[in-house]
Design a protein around this motif. Structure first.
Motif, PDB file in Angstrom:
ATOM      1  N   THR A  86       1.630   9.692  13.727  1.00 50.97           N
ATOM      2  CA  THR A  86       0.274  10.214  13.600  1.00 50.97           C
ATOM      3  C   THR A  86       0.036  11.178  14.754  1.00 50.97           C
ATOM      4  O   THR A  86       0.831  11.267  15.693  1.00 50.97           O
ATOM      5  CB  THR A  86      -0.760   9.077  13.665  1.00 50.97           C
ATOM      6  OG1 THR A  86      -0.655   8.431  14.943  1.00 50.97           O
ATOM      7  CG2 THR A  86      -0.516   8.046  12.569  1.00 50.97           C
ATOM      8  N   ALA A  87      -1.080  11.895  14.693  1.00 48.84           N
ATOM      9  CA  ALA A  87      -1.397  12.831  15.779  1.00 48.84           C
ATOM     10  C   ALA A  87      -1.520  12.094  17.108  1.00 48.84           C
ATOM     11  O   ALA A  87      -0.991  12.543  18.131  1.00 48.84           O
ATOM     12  CB  ALA A  87      -2.687  13.582  15.451  1.00 48.84           C
ATOM     13  N   ASP A  88      -2.207  10.947  17.117  1.00 51.95           N
ATOM     14  CA  ASP A  88      -2.341  10.167  18.351  1.00 51.95           C
ATOM     15  C   ASP A  88      -0.983   9.634  18.808  1.00 51.95           C
ATOM     16  O   ASP A  88      -0.680   9.591  20.001  1.00 51.95           O
ATOM     17  CB  ASP A  88      -3.308   9.004  18.142  1.00 51.95           C
ATOM     18  CG  ASP A  88      -4.748   9.477  17.981  1.00 51.95           C
ATOM     19  OD1 ASP A  88      -5.049  10.616  18.406  1.00 51.95           O
ATOM     20  OD2 ASP A  88      -5.556   8.701  17.437  1.00 51.95           O
ATOM     21  N   GLY A  89      -0.167   9.225  17.844  1.00 51.59           N
ATOM     22  CA  GLY A  89       1.136   8.675  18.188  1.00 51.59           C
ATOM     23  C   GLY A  89       2.039   9.695  18.856  1.00 51.59           C
ATOM     24  O   GLY A  89       2.684   9.398  19.873  1.00 51.59           O
ATOM     25  N   ALA A 118       2.111   5.204   6.518  1.00 54.54           N
ATOM     26  CA  ALA A 118       1.762   5.248   5.095  1.00 54.54           C
ATOM     27  C   ALA A 118       2.805   6.088   4.374  1.00 54.54           C
ATOM     28  O   ALA A 118       3.603   6.794   5.001  1.00 54.54           O
ATOM     29  CB  ALA A 118       0.366   5.824   4.889  1.00 54.54           C
ATOM     30  N   ASP A 119       2.813   5.991   3.053  1.00 55.68           N
ATOM     31  CA  ASP A 119       3.726   6.811   2.269  1.00 55.68           C
ATOM     32  C   ASP A 119       3.286   8.274   2.308  1.00 55.68           C
ATOM     33  O   ASP A 119       2.131   8.601   2.591  1.00 55.68           O
ATOM     34  CB  ASP A 119       3.771   6.318   0.819  1.00 55.68           C
ATOM     35  CG  ASP A 119       4.486   4.973   0.694  1.00 55.68           C
ATOM     36  OD1 ASP A 119       5.408   4.725   1.494  1.00 55.68           O
ATOM     37  OD2 ASP A 119       4.110   4.187  -0.200  1.00 55.68           O
ATOM     38  N   GLY A 120       4.210   9.135   1.986  1.00 59.11           N
ATOM     39  CA  GLY A 120       3.888  10.559   1.945  1.00 59.11           C
ATOM     40  C   GLY A 120       4.489  11.312   3.110  1.00 59.11           C
ATOM     41  O   GLY A 120       5.107  10.737   4.011  1.00 59.11           O
ATOM     42  N   PRO A 144      10.534   5.561   7.577  1.00 57.60           N
ATOM     43  CA  PRO A 144       9.529   5.567   6.511  1.00 57.60           C
ATOM     44  C   PRO A 144       8.715   4.278   6.493  1.00 57.60           C
ATOM     45  O   PRO A 144       9.139   3.241   7.016  1.00 57.60           O
ATOM     46  CB  PRO A 144      10.371   5.711   5.237  1.00 57.60           C
ATOM     47  CG  PRO A 144      11.702   5.131   5.598  1.00 57.60           C
ATOM     48  CD  PRO A 144      11.913   5.479   7.049  1.00 57.60           C
ATOM     49  N   HIS A 145       7.565   4.364   5.880  1.00 56.27           N
ATOM     50  CA  HIS A 145       6.695   3.197   5.738  1.00 56.27           C
ATOM     51  C   HIS A 145       7.320   2.208   4.761  1.00 56.27           C
ATOM     52  O   HIS A 145       7.788   2.583   3.684  1.00 56.27           O
ATOM     53  CB  HIS A 145       5.327   3.641   5.225  1.00 56.27           C
ATOM     54  CG  HIS A 145       4.380   2.510   4.972  1.00 56.27           C
ATOM     55  ND1 HIS A 145       3.896   1.703   5.976  1.00 56.27           N
ATOM     56  CD2 HIS A 145       3.833   2.057   3.820  1.00 56.27           C
ATOM     57  CE1 HIS A 145       3.085   0.809   5.460  1.00 56.27           C
ATOM     58  NE2 HIS A 145       3.028   0.991   4.149  1.00 56.27           N
ATOM     59  N   ARG A 150       5.938  -4.849   7.079  1.00 54.42           N
ATOM     60  CA  ARG A 150       4.604  -5.157   7.585  1.00 54.42           C
ATOM     61  C   ARG A 150       4.178  -6.568   7.201  1.00 54.42           C
ATOM     62  O   ARG A 150       3.530  -7.273   7.981  1.00 54.42           O
ATOM     63  CB  ARG A 150       3.609  -4.128   7.037  1.00 54.42           C
ATOM     64  CG  ARG A 150       2.170  -4.358   7.460  1.00 54.42           C
ATOM     65  CD  ARG A 150       2.004  -4.197   8.944  1.00 54.42           C
ATOM     66  NE  ARG A 150       2.340  -2.869   9.409  1.00 54.42           N
ATOM     67  CZ  ARG A 150       2.327  -2.500  10.682  1.00 54.42           C
ATOM     68  NH1 ARG A 150       2.013  -3.390  11.611  1.00 54.42           N
ATOM     69  NH2 ARG A 150       2.652  -1.267  11.026  1.00 54.42           N
ATOM     70  N   ALA A 151       4.551  -7.005   6.015  1.00 58.08           N
ATOM     71  CA  ALA A 151       4.117  -8.318   5.535  1.00 58.08           C
ATOM     72  C   ALA A 151       5.049  -9.447   5.966  1.00 58.08           C
ATOM     73  O   ALA A 151       4.595 -10.562   6.238  1.00 58.08           O
ATOM     74  CB  ALA A 151       4.010  -8.306   4.009  1.00 58.08           C
TER      75      ALA A 151
END
Length: 207
Positions: A86-89, A118-120, A144-145, A150-151
């Protein structure tokens, strides 16, 4: 992985649920190196969670060695710096890169990993930052996500997505490649730390 003659991997884990609190593991990187030497392991993966820039700057001001430098000082260690894609990451990862460079810590002996949330396709800022980091770090990869991780974590690796498995293989290869560039391929034997002295109590029992 224990023993070059053995096939596959042996994983030492607590086997607890994914959302359980972390085990109270030693913070000193040298303790993990000692574990590898005592157990005869060829590779040890230690999952830590601390802010690298804060640790480096704090150690500068208080005169301590710091965990980050401790990891880099270990023989044949290849730190993997993770951040969200992400931008923050990527901003956090860029701050980390600048801090390591300023302190003379070899960022080129690191692998930077951007983990998709997230996907994409990754945002443009993430792709641009990854391009810049490629010239600084030993390797830059994107994971990739995968909702299964996560679960459920890695309790059942066979259920990982194909893309996730490919990313894991690419990450392992990147670590080996960075290590080979730094120390030679094949890697020479690592120095073995001295064994702890055996202490016998006066009563004849080991403490």
């Amino acid at each position: 992985m224990r023993g070059a003659e053995q096939a596959g991997w042996q994983v030492l884990t607590d086997g607890r649920e994914w959302h359980a609190s972390p085990l109270p593991l030693p913070a000193d990187p040298a303790a993990w190196y000692q574990l590898a030497a005592v157990g005869g392991w060829q590779a040890v993966l230690a999952d830590t969670a601390h802010s690298v820039p804060n640790d480096v700057l704090s150690s500068r001001y208080d005169g301590s060695r710091g965990q980050t430098r401790g990891w880099y000082d270990l023989p044949y260690s290849v730190p993997v710096l993770c951040a969200a894609a992400t931008a923050d990451g990527v901003q956090a990862l860029q701050r980390t890169a600048m801090t390591l460079h300023a302190e003379g810590i070899p960022l080129q002996r690191s692998v930077a990993v951007l983990v998709a949330t997230a996907d994409g396709r990754s945002p443009g800022a993430v792709r641009a930052a990854a391009t810049v980091l490629t010239s600084q770090a030993g390797a830059v990869l994107t994971v990739p996500h995968d909702p299964h991780i996560r679960a459920h974590g890695l309790r059942n690796p066979a259920k990982l997505s194909q893309r996730g498995q490919q990313a894991a293989a690419s990450l392992a290869q990147a670590v080996l490649t960075v290590a080979g560039k730094a120390w030679g391929d094949p890697l020479p034997p690592a120095r073995r730390p001295a064994a702890f002295p055996l202490v016998i109590s006066q009563g004849g029992n080991r403490p």
